[in-house]
Design an enzyme around this catalytic site. Structure first.
Site, PDB file in Angstrom:
ATOM      1  N   ASP A 186     -26.947   6.548  28.620  1.00 40.49           N
ATOM      2  CA  ASP A 186     -26.624   6.202  27.238  1.00 40.49           C
ATOM      3  C   ASP A 186     -27.971   5.969  26.543  1.00 40.49           C
ATOM      4  O   ASP A 186     -29.004   5.799  27.214  1.00 40.49           O
ATOM      5  CB  ASP A 186     -25.754   4.935  27.207  1.00 40.49           C
ATOM      6  CG  ASP A 186     -25.110   4.716  25.842  1.00 40.49           C
ATOM      7  OD1 ASP A 186     -25.415   5.481  24.899  1.00 40.49           O
ATOM      8  OD2 ASP A 186     -24.315   3.775  25.714  1.00 40.49           O
TER       9      ASP A 186
ATOM     10  N   ASP B 130     -28.535   4.021  23.026  1.00 43.69           N
ATOM     11  CA  ASP B 130     -28.670   2.739  22.341  1.00 43.69           C
ATOM     12  C   ASP B 130     -28.435   1.590  23.323  1.00 43.69           C
ATOM     13  O   ASP B 130     -27.350   1.461  23.891  1.00 43.69           O
ATOM     14  CB  ASP B 130     -27.669   2.640  21.190  1.00 43.69           C
ATOM     15  CG  ASP B 130     -27.939   3.692  20.112  1.00 43.69           C
ATOM     16  OD1 ASP B 130     -29.116   3.965  19.850  1.00 43.69           O
ATOM     17  OD2 ASP B 130     -26.979   4.234  19.561  1.00 43.69           O
TER      18      ASP B 130
END
Ligand code: G1P
Length: 143
Positions: free
Chosen positions: A8, A10
């Site tokens: 991922d 963020d």
């Protein structure tokens, strides 16, 4: 056999969540919408339009805007967000990530990003990591 890693973006490679939230809060305030504390958690990981729709629901304004107006509001938030991330550099990569990526590459593993953020390529470029990734995929595009 391990073939690669999917990250991922963020909150994993860098902490852009605070900038997203700051930009969403500014927009909500301009629209006269008070966001409860729980909104900060609810907004994490949501796509831009899902986030806007959620904010409008918090303000009971979900029927006040047509699609074009919503697109303009989302663009307004994104412009503000992009001013926040202008100052991102490789110093904003979270600890442990550079050595993890380097080791993975040395072992011939593939690296990919799974992120709902349309700004993912821009952020990776600012962090100096773009060239290290083999793919960037929005999980919402996989159905
Ligand atoms: C979008 C949302 C943002 C959310 C992110 C998930 O990013 O706007 O609030 O945290 O997805 O990674 P954007 O496409 O606007 O960069």
């Amino acid at each position: 056999m391990l073939k690669g890693f999917i990250f991922d973006l963020d909150g994993v490679l860098t902490d852009t969540a605070t900038y997203h939230l700051a930009a969403w809060h500014e927009l909500a305030q301009r629209l006269g919408i008070h966001l409860p504390a729980a909104a900060d958690t609810a907004l994490r990981g949501r796509s831009r339009m899902d986030s806007l729709n959620l904010i409008l629901r918090y303000g009971h304004q979900e029927n006040d805007y047509d699609e074009a107006q919503k697109a303009a509001l989302a663009a307004e938030k994104n412009q503000r967000y992009q001013t926040f991330i202008q100052s991102l550099t490789s110093a904003d990569i979270l600890p442990g990530i550079p050595s993890l990526l380097k080791n993975a590459k040395q072992h011939g593993l593939k690296l990919a990003i799974a992120s709902a953020s349309k700004n993912a390529p821009l952020i990776l470029r600012r962090l100096g990591l773009f060239a290290q990734f083999d793919a960037i995929v929005d999980p919402q595009s996989l159905h």
